[in-house]
Design a protein around this motif. Sequence first.
Motif, PDB file in Angstrom:
ATOM      1  N   HIS A 181      16.274  -0.984   1.233  1.00 34.54           N
ATOM      2  CA  HIS A 181      16.186  -2.146   2.127  1.00 34.54           C
ATOM      3  C   HIS A 181      15.957  -3.416   1.298  1.00 34.54           C
ATOM      4  O   HIS A 181      15.170  -3.406   0.341  1.00 34.54           O
ATOM      5  CB  HIS A 181      15.017  -1.955   3.108  1.00 34.54           C
ATOM      6  CG  HIS A 181      15.041  -2.904   4.253  1.00 34.54           C
ATOM      7  ND1 HIS A 181      14.662  -4.229   4.130  1.00 34.54           N
ATOM      8  CD2 HIS A 181      15.393  -2.726   5.571  1.00 34.54           C
ATOM      9  CE1 HIS A 181      14.776  -4.821   5.308  1.00 34.54           C
ATOM     10  NE2 HIS A 181      15.214  -3.939   6.193  1.00 34.54           N
ATOM     11  N   PRO A 182      16.639  -4.521   1.618  1.00 33.85           N
ATOM     12  CA  PRO A 182      16.491  -5.744   0.809  1.00 33.85           C
ATOM     13  C   PRO A 182      15.087  -6.339   0.832  1.00 33.85           C
ATOM     14  O   PRO A 182      14.740  -7.124  -0.056  1.00 33.85           O
ATOM     15  CB  PRO A 182      17.513  -6.705   1.436  1.00 33.85           C
ATOM     16  CG  PRO A 182      17.750  -6.177   2.820  1.00 33.85           C
ATOM     17  CD  PRO A 182      17.623  -4.691   2.695  1.00 33.85           C
ATOM     18  N   ARG A 183      14.285  -5.965   1.824  1.00 31.89           N
ATOM     19  CA  ARG A 183      12.901  -6.478   1.888  1.00 31.89           C
ATOM     20  C   ARG A 183      11.907  -5.315   1.847  1.00 31.89           C
ATOM     21  O   ARG A 183      10.883  -5.309   2.530  1.00 31.89           O
ATOM     22  CB  ARG A 183      12.725  -7.329   3.158  1.00 31.89           C
ATOM     23  CG  ARG A 183      13.549  -8.617   3.094  1.00 31.89           C
ATOM     24  CD  ARG A 183      13.460  -9.431   4.350  1.00 31.89           C
ATOM     25  NE  ARG A 183      14.160  -8.833   5.482  1.00 31.89           N
ATOM     26  CZ  ARG A 183      15.482  -8.886   5.678  1.00 31.89           C
ATOM     27  NH1 ARG A 183      16.264  -9.520   4.799  1.00 31.89           N
ATOM     28  NH2 ARG A 183      16.036  -8.321   6.741  1.00 31.89           N
ATOM     29  N   LEU A 184      12.221  -4.348   0.986  1.00 30.90           N
ATOM     30  CA  LEU A 184      11.412  -3.140   0.887  1.00 30.90           C
ATOM     31  C   LEU A 184       9.956  -3.456   0.535  1.00 30.90           C
ATOM     32  O   LEU A 184       9.032  -2.851   1.086  1.00 30.90           O
ATOM     33  CB  LEU A 184      12.012  -2.202  -0.164  1.00 30.90           C
ATOM     34  CG  LEU A 184      11.221  -0.919  -0.443  1.00 30.90           C
ATOM     35  CD1 LEU A 184      11.111  -0.071   0.810  1.00 30.90           C
ATOM     36  CD2 LEU A 184      11.876  -0.139  -1.584  1.00 30.90           C
ATOM     37  N   GLU A 185       9.748  -4.403  -0.373  1.00 32.48           N
ATOM     38  CA  GLU A 185       8.380  -4.712  -0.799  1.00 32.48           C
ATOM     39  C   GLU A 185       7.527  -5.172   0.373  1.00 32.48           C
ATOM     40  O   GLU A 185       6.347  -4.812   0.470  1.00 32.48           O
ATOM     41  CB  GLU A 185       8.385  -5.787  -1.893  1.00 32.48           C
ATOM     42  CG  GLU A 185       7.010  -6.068  -2.464  1.00 32.48           C
ATOM     43  CD  GLU A 185       7.051  -7.064  -3.607  1.00 32.48           C
ATOM     44  OE1 GLU A 185       6.013  -7.248  -4.261  1.00 32.48           O
ATOM     45  OE2 GLU A 185       8.127  -7.665  -3.848  1.00 32.48           O
ATOM     46  N   ARG A 186       8.097  -5.930   1.273  1.00 36.20           N
ATOM     47  CA  ARG A 186       7.364  -6.380   2.459  1.00 36.20           C
ATOM     48  C   ARG A 186       7.148  -5.233   3.442  1.00 36.20           C
ATOM     49  O   ARG A 186       6.083  -5.139   4.060  1.00 36.20           O
ATOM     50  CB  ARG A 186       8.103  -7.525   3.144  1.00 36.20           C
ATOM     51  CG  ARG A 186       8.339  -8.754   2.285  1.00 36.20           C
ATOM     52  CD  ARG A 186       7.119  -9.206   1.548  1.00 36.20           C
ATOM     53  NE  ARG A 186       7.253 -10.554   1.010  1.00 36.20           N
ATOM     54  CZ  ARG A 186       6.539 -11.014  -0.017  1.00 36.20           C
ATOM     55  NH1 ARG A 186       5.640 -10.237  -0.613  1.00 36.20           N
ATOM     56  NH2 ARG A 186       6.712 -12.256  -0.434  1.00 36.20           N
ATOM     57  N   ALA A 219       0.811  -1.217   0.000  1.00 39.54           N
ATOM     58  CA  ALA A 219       0.000   0.000   0.000  1.00 39.54           C
ATOM     59  C   ALA A 219       0.847   1.272   0.000  1.00 39.54           C
ATOM     60  O   ALA A 219       0.393   2.312  -0.477  1.00 39.54           O
ATOM     61  CB  ALA A 219      -0.933   0.005   1.200  1.00 39.54           C
ATOM     62  N   LEU A 220       2.046   1.184   0.550  1.00 31.16           N
ATOM     63  CA  LEU A 220       2.916   2.352   0.594  1.00 31.16           C
ATOM     64  C   LEU A 220       3.708   2.476  -0.707  1.00 31.16           C
ATOM     65  O   LEU A 220       4.137   1.473  -1.279  1.00 31.16           O
ATOM     66  CB  LEU A 220       3.888   2.258   1.772  1.00 31.16           C
ATOM     67  CG  LEU A 220       3.268   2.222   3.173  1.00 31.16           C
ATOM     68  CD1 LEU A 220       4.367   2.100   4.225  1.00 31.16           C
ATOM     69  CD2 LEU A 220       2.425   3.455   3.427  1.00 31.16           C
ATOM     70  N   LYS A 221       3.931   3.707  -1.142  1.00 31.15           N
ATOM     71  CA  LYS A 221       4.682   3.927  -2.375  1.00 31.15           C
ATOM     72  C   LYS A 221       6.191   3.896  -2.135  1.00 31.15           C
ATOM     73  O   LYS A 221       6.962   3.659  -3.063  1.00 31.15           O
ATOM     74  CB  LYS A 221       4.287   5.270  -2.990  1.00 31.15           C
ATOM     75  CG  LYS A 221       2.849   5.293  -3.500  1.00 31.15           C
ATOM     76  CD  LYS A 221       2.542   6.632  -4.161  1.00 31.15           C
ATOM     77  CE  LYS A 221       1.119   6.631  -4.718  1.00 31.15           C
ATOM     78  NZ  LYS A 221       0.778   7.922  -5.375  1.00 31.15           N
ATOM     79  N   ARG A 222       6.588   4.159  -0.900  1.00 32.20           N
ATOM     80  CA  ARG A 222       8.020   4.178  -0.582  1.00 32.20           C
ATOM     81  C   ARG A 222       8.244   3.542   0.788  1.00 32.20           C
ATOM     82  O   ARG A 222       7.289   3.134   1.449  1.00 32.20           O
ATOM     83  CB  ARG A 222       8.545   5.624  -0.609  1.00 32.20           C
ATOM     84  CG  ARG A 222       7.760   6.577   0.242  1.00 32.20           C
ATOM     85  CD  ARG A 222       8.295   7.998   0.085  1.00 32.20           C
ATOM     86  NE  ARG A 222       8.187   8.441  -1.300  1.00 32.20           N
ATOM     87  CZ  ARG A 222       7.109   9.034  -1.802  1.00 32.20           C
ATOM     88  NH1 ARG A 222       6.050   9.246  -1.032  1.00 32.20           N
ATOM     89  NH2 ARG A 222       7.087   9.417  -3.049  1.00 32.20           N
ATOM     90  N   ALA A 223       9.481   3.464   1.198  1.00 32.59           N
ATOM     91  CA  ALA A 223       9.814   2.838   2.473  1.00 32.59           C
ATOM     92  C   ALA A 223       9.172   3.599   3.626  1.00 32.59           C
ATOM     93  O   ALA A 223       9.089   4.831   3.601  1.00 32.59           O
ATOM     94  CB  ALA A 223      11.326   2.808   2.666  1.00 32.59           C
ATOM     95  N   PRO A 224       8.666   2.873   4.641  1.00 30.30           N
ATOM     96  CA  PRO A 224       8.127   3.572   5.816  1.00 30.30           C
ATOM     97  C   PRO A 224       9.238   4.316   6.547  1.00 30.30           C
ATOM     98  O   PRO A 224      10.427   4.003   6.399  1.00 30.30           O
ATOM     99  CB  PRO A 224       7.555   2.438   6.665  1.00 30.30           C
ATOM    100  CG  PRO A 224       8.281   1.214   6.230  1.00 30.30           C
ATOM    101  CD  PRO A 224       8.593   1.414   4.782  1.00 30.30           C
TER     102      PRO A 224
END
Length: 212
Positions: A152-157, A140-145
């Motif tokens: 971050h290697p798990r940015l999608e999560r 749901a987020l467009k960028r890293a929280p």
Amino acid sequence: MWPPAALEFLRELEANNDRDWFKANRRRYEEDLLVPTRKLAGRLSHLGEPRFFRPYNNLRFRPGPPLKENVAVGIGFTGAGGYYVDISLDGLLLGAGLFHPAPDQLERFRAAIDNSRRAAAFERAVSRAQAAGLSLFEPALKRAPRGYPSDHPRLERLRLKQLVVHRRYPLGRWLHTAECDRRVQTGLESGRPLVRWLGEYVGDTTRPPERR
């Protein structure tokens, strides 16, 4: 499984969404939709206690039709998630996980994903559900929280806000056969590792309930 009359009721409800019509047809709703849903939940009792959703919409804060055009049950829900079954004219929806995590739960989820060992366990749980045809909601987020690097290697999560695996089946004759029960049980069972992971690493919210 639901009888063909269940879908006929939903079609008529869509065209007659008012309390008087529903009151006159309440027996059909209970016999053709609610009773089969209760029987299905009984066969899933190993996943937890069922909670059946009321047929009436809450119109105090959101205008709309007075009646829900679906029948839904939550199973085994705790503050950290559970299982969900929903039948409507859009199809049969199965879900497992936590759909609306509170801010403190999202914080704990992101901290767990930031930990490589815990993140690996999350991926194994998701893979189990994906093997049964369920999938995570899109991030749901467009960028890293805030507080996490953009590479971050798990940015999608980390960009997730719905911690749920789900699948929607289109309507078909299989809904009226034992194949329906098999699909529901297989789908929800595949979500058990995710529900357990959420219970261990996310847990209940500690925030007080919102007042309206």
